[in-house]
Enzyme design. Structure first.
Site, PDB file in Angstrom:
ATOM      1  N   ASP A  84      -5.590  -6.359  10.009  1.00 21.77           N
ATOM      2  CA  ASP A  84      -6.799  -5.652  10.030  1.00 21.77           C
ATOM      3  C   ASP A  84      -8.180  -6.836   9.896  1.00 21.77           C
ATOM      4  O   ASP A  84      -8.975  -6.804  10.161  1.00 21.77           O
ATOM      5  CB  ASP A  84      -7.150  -4.605   9.243  1.00 21.77           C
ATOM      6  CG  ASP A  84      -6.580  -4.635   7.724  1.00 21.77           C
ATOM      7  OD1 ASP A  84      -5.974  -5.520   7.474  1.00 21.77           O
ATOM      8  OD2 ASP A  84      -6.657  -3.880   6.886  1.00 21.77           O
ATOM      9  N   LYS A 102       0.662  -1.210   0.062  1.00 13.50           N
ATOM     10  CA  LYS A 102       0.059   0.155   0.150  1.00 13.50           C
ATOM     11  C   LYS A 102       0.878   1.361   0.143  1.00 13.50           C
ATOM     12  O   LYS A 102       0.509   2.275   0.766  1.00 13.50           O
ATOM     13  CB  LYS A 102      -0.981   0.092   1.143  1.00 13.50           C
ATOM     14  CG  LYS A 102      -1.977  -0.976   0.997  1.00 13.50           C
ATOM     15  CD  LYS A 102      -2.978  -1.255   2.322  1.00 13.50           C
ATOM     16  CE  LYS A 102      -2.152  -1.598   3.620  1.00 13.50           C
ATOM     17  NZ  LYS A 102      -3.247  -2.034   4.617  1.00 13.50           N
TER      18      LYS A 102
HETATM   19  C1  GLC Z   1      -2.555  -4.973   2.269  1.00 15.86           C
HETATM   20  C2  GLC Z   1      -1.829  -5.564   3.414  1.00 15.86           C
HETATM   21  C3  GLC Z   1      -2.828  -6.585   4.323  1.00 15.86           C
HETATM   22  C4  GLC Z   1      -3.945  -5.681   4.800  1.00 15.86           C
HETATM   23  C5  GLC Z   1      -4.617  -5.181   3.545  1.00 15.86           C
HETATM   24  C6  GLC Z   1      -5.927  -4.569   3.889  1.00 15.86           C
HETATM   25  O1  GLC Z   1      -2.971  -5.890   1.329  1.00 15.86           O
HETATM   26  O2  GLC Z   1      -0.717  -6.230   2.985  1.00 15.86           O
HETATM   27  O3  GLC Z   1      -2.232  -7.109   5.393  1.00 15.86           O
HETATM   28  O4  GLC Z   1      -4.844  -6.735   5.334  1.00 15.86           O
HETATM   29  O5  GLC Z   1      -3.911  -4.340   2.727  1.00 15.86           O
HETATM   30  O6  GLC Z   1      -5.845  -3.120   4.693  1.00 15.86           O
END
Ligand code: GLC
Length: 468
Positions: free
Chosen positions: A202, A166
């Protein structure tokens, strides 16, 4: 619009033909969806056995919450561009009260800076929030840390970051234990009496929040800046993990599906991927999540302009800048195209507005179908014939706010399972990653809190015990 390159439409290139072709490129047929699900299952199987796989299938060291958990917790949630700080009292029977909930924006410089600076900022935000909200430091000493990135957990309260996603590129964190990093920052800020009781993704927090109120909940999904899912897996199916020898029953497994390769990328996906900070990684996330949908739509729009099919062939400056079009703008303006006014484009014709709207539809519908295919893959992995009821706890702005997104997801489930699709319910869980982290911490900390001495806060920090 003077001094701009003016593109002329090539002979024979027609707007409707272009849009029909683009729709075809972003389309995933029914057969394509079935193949994606089969491929997803293969990758799950490999990931669970620690073979090479685009799905990491990371054990969370957290089992299924009972809904009876109680306790008082601080929670921090580092998800993407925001940091959330919460102070939660779990009251059992699915009930909780929030004593504080604050949001802080992560300064962009920190997303690419040094690890210590990022963790110091998190500790500062936590400190500011508990002081402002007059949180009793003698009661709230257990911290649940939702860290929304791929982490190889070593226990419920430790885990090494595998790699940033991200848009984060913070130095000195990959390969290191993020609980240790936050604990060190807390110490630097005089908050060493705070104990990190649980580290969760999360998705795991969202699932735990879902389970807290509904025992049929067995999957947590995030459809926001990033995308990912976790589910309850039988321990017997998780292989090559000696550290789980003492575990029985089920455990939440984080699939990290953002990295799944659905094998259906088109040239716009490849353009986006090639120019991204993490090429050849997070394929699924780049096709589905809010961080990227605006950019995919922008790439299609730019090509239309360059073919002389849009905006009279003149590329407005805003569309020349990567990531200038956000998914939030797409979501808010599906019909009215008000964002064009934000970009000082007041004289766009109705035909052009319709084209832009159609591009948004093409890009967002593929996202919803893929997200739903991912859910179908995980649910059918748990229950091949969809015989049981499944509640899917879902958080994230794409799911919550994008017009028509949820309906499109449901349509795909009906296409796949007919009437049985009704056995799969989507439950929006707001604040899931805060509350759910507290639930995970409560499960993990049940024995710890009863035996450990109270870590009394220094007078200068927060509110003293005797002030409440
Ligand atoms: C990205 C992260 C993952 C997280 C997702 C949503 O894919 O790698 O760990 O759960 O974003 O926030």
């Amino acid at each position: 619009m003077k001094n701009k390159v003016k593109y002329r439409s090539a002979p024979g290139v027609d707007v409707e033909v272009f849009l029909a072709d683009a729709a075809e490129e972003f389309k995933i047929s029914h057969v394509g969806i079935i193949e994606i699900i089969q491929n997803f299952h293969r990758e799950m199987e490999r990931g669970l056995g620690r073979e090479e796989s685009t799905l990491k299938m990371l054990p969370s060291f957290a089992g299924r919450p009972s809904g009876k958990e109680t306790g008082d917790f601080l929670a921090i949630d580092l998800g993407g561009t925001n940091l959330r700080v919460l102070c939660i009292s779990l009251e059992g029977n699915g009930r909780y009260s929030l004593k504080a909930a604050e949001r802080f924006v992560i300064p962009p410089a920190l997303m690419g800076g040094q690890g210590a600076a990022l963790f110091d900022y998190i500790a500062d935000c936590l400190k500011a929030s508990v002081e402002r909200n007059k949180i009793n430091a003698c009661i709230f000493q257990e911290l649940a840390f939702t860290f929304s990135f791929p982490v190889e957990q070593l226990s419920i309260s430790s885990g090494k970051l595998i790699q940033w996603t991200k848009g984060f590129t913070v130095a000195g964190v990959e390969g290191n234990d993020v609980v240790q990093l936050i604990a060190e920052a807390l110490k630097r800020k005089g908050l060493e009496f705070i104990h990190v009781a649980a580290l969760t993704n999360d998705t795991a927090s969202t699932l735990a929040a879902g389970c807290y109120g509904d025992p049929a909940c067995d999957m947590g999904v995030i459809l926001g800046t990033g995308t990912n899912a976790c589910y309850l897996e039988r321990i017997a199916r998780i292989r090559e993990r000696p550290e789980l020898t003492d575990w029985r029953g089920e455990m939440i497994v984080n699939t990290e599906w953002g990295n799944f390769d659905a094998g259906c990328d088109n040239r716009f996906d490849r353009m986006l991927d090639g120019a991204s900070l993490n090429p050849k990684k997070q394929h699924f996330e780049k096709m589905v999540s809010g961080m990227y949908l605006g950019e995919l739509a922008r790439l299609v729009i730019v090509e239309m302009v360059e073919k002389g099919l849009l905006f009279e062939g003149i590329n407005p400056a805003v569309f020349s800048v990567a990531y200038s079009l956000t998914t939030e703008q797409m979501a808010k303006t599906k019909e009215a195209m008000a964002f064009l006014n934000d970009f000082s484009m007041h004289d766009v014709s109705a035909a052009d507005r319709r084209c832009v709207s159609e591009v948004f539809r093409i890009v967002s519908e593929r996202s919803a179908r893929l997200a739903s295919a991912g859910i179908a893959a995980v649910v059918s992995w748990m229950d091949a014939d969809i015989e049981l009821l499944h509640t899917i706890a879902i958080d994230g702005s794409l799911f919550q706010k994008y017009p028509g997104y949820q309906a499109c997801m449901r349509t795909l489930l009906s296409e796949l399972y007919g009437e049985r699709a009704n056995r799969i319910s989507f439950v929006p869980v707001s604040d899931g990653s805060g509350i759910g982290a507290a639930v995970v911490a409560a499960v993990a900390d049940a024995s710890h809190t009863s035996s450990s001495p109270l870590r009394v806060a220094p007078d200068k920090v927060f509110y003293r015990c005797d002030t409440e």
